[in-house]
Every structure is written in structure tokens, then in C-alpha cells.
Design an enzyme around this catalytic site. Structure first.
Site, PDB file in Angstrom:
ATOM      1  N   SER A 115     -29.552  71.960-111.311  1.00  0.00           N
ATOM      2  CA  SER A 115     -30.016  72.704-110.133  1.00  0.00           C
ATOM      3  C   SER A 115     -30.016  71.740-108.964  1.00  0.00           C
ATOM      4  CB  SER A 115     -31.441  73.203-110.398  1.00  0.00           C
ATOM      5  OG  SER A 115     -32.078  73.589-109.202  1.00  0.00           O
TER       6      SER A 115
ATOM      7  N   TYR B 194     -40.278  72.253-113.596  1.00  0.00           N
ATOM      8  CA  TYR B 194     -38.845  72.533-113.424  1.00  0.00           C
ATOM      9  C   TYR B 194     -38.124  71.331-112.829  1.00  0.00           C
ATOM     10  CZ  TYR B 194     -34.763  75.399-112.060  1.00  0.00           C
ATOM     11  OH  TYR B 194     -33.506  75.927-111.901  1.00  0.00           O
TER      12      TYR B 194
HETATM   13  N1  LIG Z   1     -30.943  81.412-110.454  1.00  0.00           N
HETATM   14  C1  LIG Z   1     -30.931  80.334-109.696  1.00  0.00           C
HETATM   15  O1  LIG Z   1     -31.084  80.391-108.473  1.00  0.00           O
HETATM   16  C2  LIG Z   1     -30.692  79.002-110.298  1.00  0.00           C
HETATM   17  C3  LIG Z   1     -30.461  77.931-109.443  1.00  0.00           C
HETATM   18  C4  LIG Z   1     -30.219  76.679-109.973  1.00  0.00           C
HETATM   19  C5  LIG Z   1     -30.215  76.520-111.344  1.00  0.00           C
HETATM   20  N2  LIG Z   1     -30.455  77.589-112.148  1.00  0.00           N
HETATM   21  C6  LIG Z   1     -30.450  77.352-113.585  1.00  0.00           C
HETATM   22  O2  LIG Z   1     -29.512  78.183-114.201  1.00  0.00           O
HETATM   23  C7  LIG Z   1     -29.943  78.482-115.528  1.00  0.00           C
HETATM   24  C8  LIG Z   1     -29.869  79.970-115.753  1.00  0.00           C
HETATM   25  O3  LIG Z   1     -30.700  80.605-114.815  1.00  0.00           O
HETATM   26  P1  LIG Z   1     -30.563  82.162-114.455  1.00  0.00           P
HETATM   27  O4  LIG Z   1     -30.973  82.280-113.055  1.00  0.00           O
HETATM   28  O5  LIG Z   1     -29.248  82.668-114.879  1.00  0.00           O
HETATM   29  O6  LIG Z   1     -31.749  82.739-115.347  1.00  0.00           O
HETATM   30  P2  LIG Z   1     -31.962  84.132-116.107  1.00  0.00           P
HETATM   31  O7  LIG Z   1     -33.422  84.305-116.235  1.00  0.00           O
HETATM   32  O8  LIG Z   1     -31.133  85.218-115.491  1.00  0.00           O
HETATM   33  O9  LIG Z   1     -31.337  83.816-117.537  1.00  0.00           O
HETATM   34  C9  LIG Z   1     -31.904  82.849-118.361  1.00  0.00           C
HETATM   35  C10 LIG Z   1     -31.587  83.217-119.793  1.00  0.00           C
HETATM   36  O10 LIG Z   1     -32.134  82.192-120.624  1.00  0.00           O
HETATM   37  C11 LIG Z   1     -32.783  82.817-121.708  1.00  0.00           C
HETATM   38  N3  LIG Z   1     -33.852  81.974-122.195  1.00  0.00           N
HETATM   39  C12 LIG Z   1     -34.957  81.570-121.522  1.00  0.00           C
HETATM   40  N4  LIG Z   1     -35.738  80.872-122.336  1.00  0.00           N
HETATM   41  C13 LIG Z   1     -35.128  80.834-123.545  1.00  0.00           C
HETATM   42  C14 LIG Z   1     -35.468  80.280-124.804  1.00  0.00           C
HETATM   43  N5  LIG Z   1     -36.637  79.647-125.014  1.00  0.00           N
HETATM   44  N6  LIG Z   1     -34.606  80.428-125.833  1.00  0.00           N
HETATM   45  C15 LIG Z   1     -33.441  81.107-125.665  1.00  0.00           C
HETATM   46  N7  LIG Z   1     -33.083  81.669-124.498  1.00  0.00           N
HETATM   47  C16 LIG Z   1     -33.922  81.540-123.458  1.00  0.00           C
HETATM   48  C17 LIG Z   1     -33.328  84.118-121.154  1.00  0.00           C
HETATM   49  O11 LIG Z   1     -33.596  85.074-122.176  1.00  0.00           O
HETATM   50  C18 LIG Z   1     -32.210  84.545-120.204  1.00  0.00           C
HETATM   51  O12 LIG Z   1     -31.261  85.366-120.855  1.00  0.00           O
HETATM   52  C19 LIG Z   1     -31.324  77.880-115.675  1.00  0.00           C
HETATM   53  O13 LIG Z   1     -31.252  76.628-116.327  1.00  0.00           O
HETATM   54  C20 LIG Z   1     -31.773  77.696-114.251  1.00  0.00           C
HETATM   55  O14 LIG Z   1     -32.685  76.657-114.115  1.00  0.00           O
HETATM   56  C21 LIG Z   1     -30.693  78.828-111.671  1.00  0.00           C
END
Ligand SMILES: NC(=O)c1ccc[n+]([C@@H]2O[C@H](COP(=O)([O-])OP(=O)(O)OC[C@H]3O[C@@H](n4cnc5c(N)ncnc54)[C@H](O)[C@@H]3O)[C@@H](O)[C@H]2O)c1
Length: 264
Positions: free
Chosen positions: A146, A159
Site C-alpha cells: 500500500s 495497518y
Molecule cells: N482498497 C484499497 O484502497 C487498498 C489500497 C492499498 C492497498 N490495499 C490492499 O489490497 C489488499 C486487498 O484489499 P481490498 O481493498 O481488495 O480488500 P477487500 O476487503 O475487497 O478484499 C479483501 C479480501 O481478503 C479476504 N480476507 C480478509 N481477511 C482474511 C483472512 N483472515 N483469511 C482469508 N481471507 C481474508 C476477505 O474475505 C476479502 O475477500 C489488502 O492487502 C489491502 O491492504 C487496498
């Protein structure tokens, strides 16, 4: 070059399939958001994809579209990680969760859970899959970090800590993997339009006592010169490129997809 990244209902096209055919990928958190987009993009490029998620329905739905395999696992549980496949060529460490609270009030159990899912699970998955990559002399580890792997923000102690740790882990994997043809890189998105961010917008609106529109323009995008959310498909495109044939010399890097946030 035409953009061939998939929409959810698209099957891999034969032309795109050439690039990663014969490769097996494992994408954590593949049931939603960025992980879902990565799983579909890798499948479209020809990889067989294991879609790992604790949410069985979404893992199965994505695996079905990708022509891959759903793996239902809670990544906070090392025992569940121990049951996941190890013959993996492409590991995408993506699963994550957020908790927003001042450091002085941050629940210690949430802090620990976030480290387990976002640091310990990637470590265990690397430990389990790198031997196969080393044996084949080729592998790709992509860690979905991130902008918060490079910069801090208030109220996100767990985080920011986890993402900075993932950056270090990724660099060690890059150095150890280099003699074996294995690269390890981070991608560093700013705010992506996913359920995780939609939840954050609601939480921040409540925390600051302002509207959700004001959270978007004045809080989330305040430090981003590009004033829009990033799309999950744009992150998947970068991940796919890191797994493709032209990126073997790029390792130990962190690719900012942050609209210029870290340029300032
Ligand atoms: N959305 C953003 O703006 C953003 C920005 C930078 C980084 N990220 C990173 O991208 C990644 C994905 O984020 P996203 O926005 O797609 O999130 P999201 O919530 O849409 O998806 C996350 C997925 O991870 C799964 N998950 C969570 N905890 C879990 C566990 N203990 N075991 C198995 N599965 C688990 C959830 O069920 C979900 O399907 C994360 O690492 C997040 O930190 C997101």
C-alpha cells in the site's frame, strides 16, 4: 498495445493465455476487490489460479469464473495455511483488513490479527511455496502492499506497521530468490475502489463527523495529486506485468500506484 484485462464475466482469451500458460498462481483474498481482479487477470493470461479466501461463496464464485480452484482458509490460522497447495509458481499476497482507531485506543487483539493476516501469513506462504519455485528456477512473488507501506497516516497503526513489515519481507525474498530466478516485489496502491475502502469512507465520516463525499476529497485523496480512486483492474494490470516475461530484472522494488502521493 490494447488493454485485454478481464471483466468479471470474461473467460481467458487464447491470445492472452499464452503468457502464463503452465504456471500455477495462488492469490490470497482472491474473493473480493484487488485479489479478485488479480485472480481474473492471471487466469486470463493462462495461469491456473488457486483463489484463497475465508469467504467460501466469493472464493468459489471467482474460482469458477477463473477456471481455477477455490481454497477456503482463514489466513490468521497457520494450521489452515498448512493445508494450502505448495506447488505454486506465482504467489500474490493480497489478503488484508483495516481497523481505524487512535493508537491510544487501538484494540491489541485487532493489532495482532492484522499482523497475522498481513505479515505472518505472507511469510508462511513464501516459506511453503519458494522451494517449488527454486526447484523450477522461476517464480514470482507479488505482495500487495500500500502507499501505507511507504507512508504513515493517523489512526492506522496496525495497518501501517503490517505494510511496512511486508515491504521488508518482500526485499529479503528478492535477495534470497534472485539466484533461483524468483523475483519478489510490492505494489503500493493509493485508495482503490473496493469494499474495504467503501467501509473506510463510512468509518472516517463517522470519526470526523463529516459527509462521505468530504471524506473522499478532503481525507482520502488529500495527499494524492490525481483526484480519483484507483480501480482494482489497474492494480491487477501492474501485478500481471510483474509476473510476465519483461520484468525479470525488477526485484525488491515497490511500485507506487498512488496518483503521485509519494512524489510529494
Ligand atoms: N482498497 C484499497 O484502497 C487498498 C489500497 C492499498 C492497498 N490495499 C490492499 O489490497 C489488499 C486487498 O484489499 P481490498 O481493498 O481488495 O480488500 P477487500 O476487503 O475487497 O478484499 C479483501 C479480501 O481478503 C479476504 N480476507 C480478509 N481477511 C482474511 C483472512 N483472515 N483469511 C482469508 N481471507 C481474508 C476477505 O474475505 C476479502 O475477500 C489488502 O492487502 C489491502 O491492504 C487496498
Amino acid at each position: 498495445m490494447t488493454n485485454t484485462f478481464p471483466t468479471p464475466d470474461q473467460r481467458p482469451s487464447p491470445a492472452a493465455a499464452a503468457e502464463l500458460s503452465g504456471r500455477t498462481a495462488l492469490v490470497t483474498g482472491g474473493g473480493s476487490g484487488i485479489g479478485r481482479a488479480c485472480a481474473l487477470a492471471l487466469a486470463q493470461a493462462g495461469a491456473f489460479v488457486h483463489v484463497v479466501d475465508r469467504d467460501a461463496d466469493s472464493a468459489k464464485a471467482v474460482a469458477e469464473i477463473a477456471g481455477g480452484q477455490a481454497q477456503v482458509a482463514d489466513l490468521a490460522d497457520p494450521g489452515a495455511i498448512g493445508l494450502l497447495p505448495t506447488e505454486i509458481d506465482i504467489l500474490v499476497n493480497n489478503a488484508g483488513l483495516q481497523h481505524v482507531a487512535p493508537l491510544t485506543e487501538f484494540p491489541p487483539d485487532r493489532f495482532e490479527l492484522i499482523q497475522k493476516v498481513m505479515v505472518t501469513a505472507p511469510f508462511l506462504l513464501m516459506q511453503r511455496t519458494l522451494p517449488h519455485m527454486y526447484a523450477r528456477g522461476w517464480g514470482r512473488v507479488v505482495n500487495v502492499s500500500s502507499v501505507h507501506g511507504l507512508r504513515a497516516s493517523a489512526f492506522k497503526s496496525a495497518y501501517v506497521t503490517a505494510k511496512h513489515a511486508l515491504e521488508g519481507l518482500s526485499k529479503v525474498a528478492a535477495i534470497e530468490g534472485a539466484p533461483h530466478g524468483v523475483t519478489s516485489n510490492c505494489v503500493n496502491p493509493g485508495y482503490v475502489r473496493t469494499p474495504l475502502v467503501e467501509g473506510q469512507i463510512r468509518d472516517q465520516a463517522a470519526a470526523h463527523g463529516i459527509s462521505e463525499g468530504d471524506v473522499l476529497s478532503n481525507v482520502l485523496l488529500a495527499r494524492s495529486p490525481v483526484k480519483r480512486l484507483l480501480e482494482a483492474d489497474e492494480v491487477a494490470a501492474a501485478v500481471l506485468w510483474l509476473c510476465g516475461p519483461h520484468s525479470g530484472y525488477l526485484t525488491g522494488a515497490s511500485l507506487p500506484l498512488d496518483g503521485g502521493w509519494t512524489a510529494g
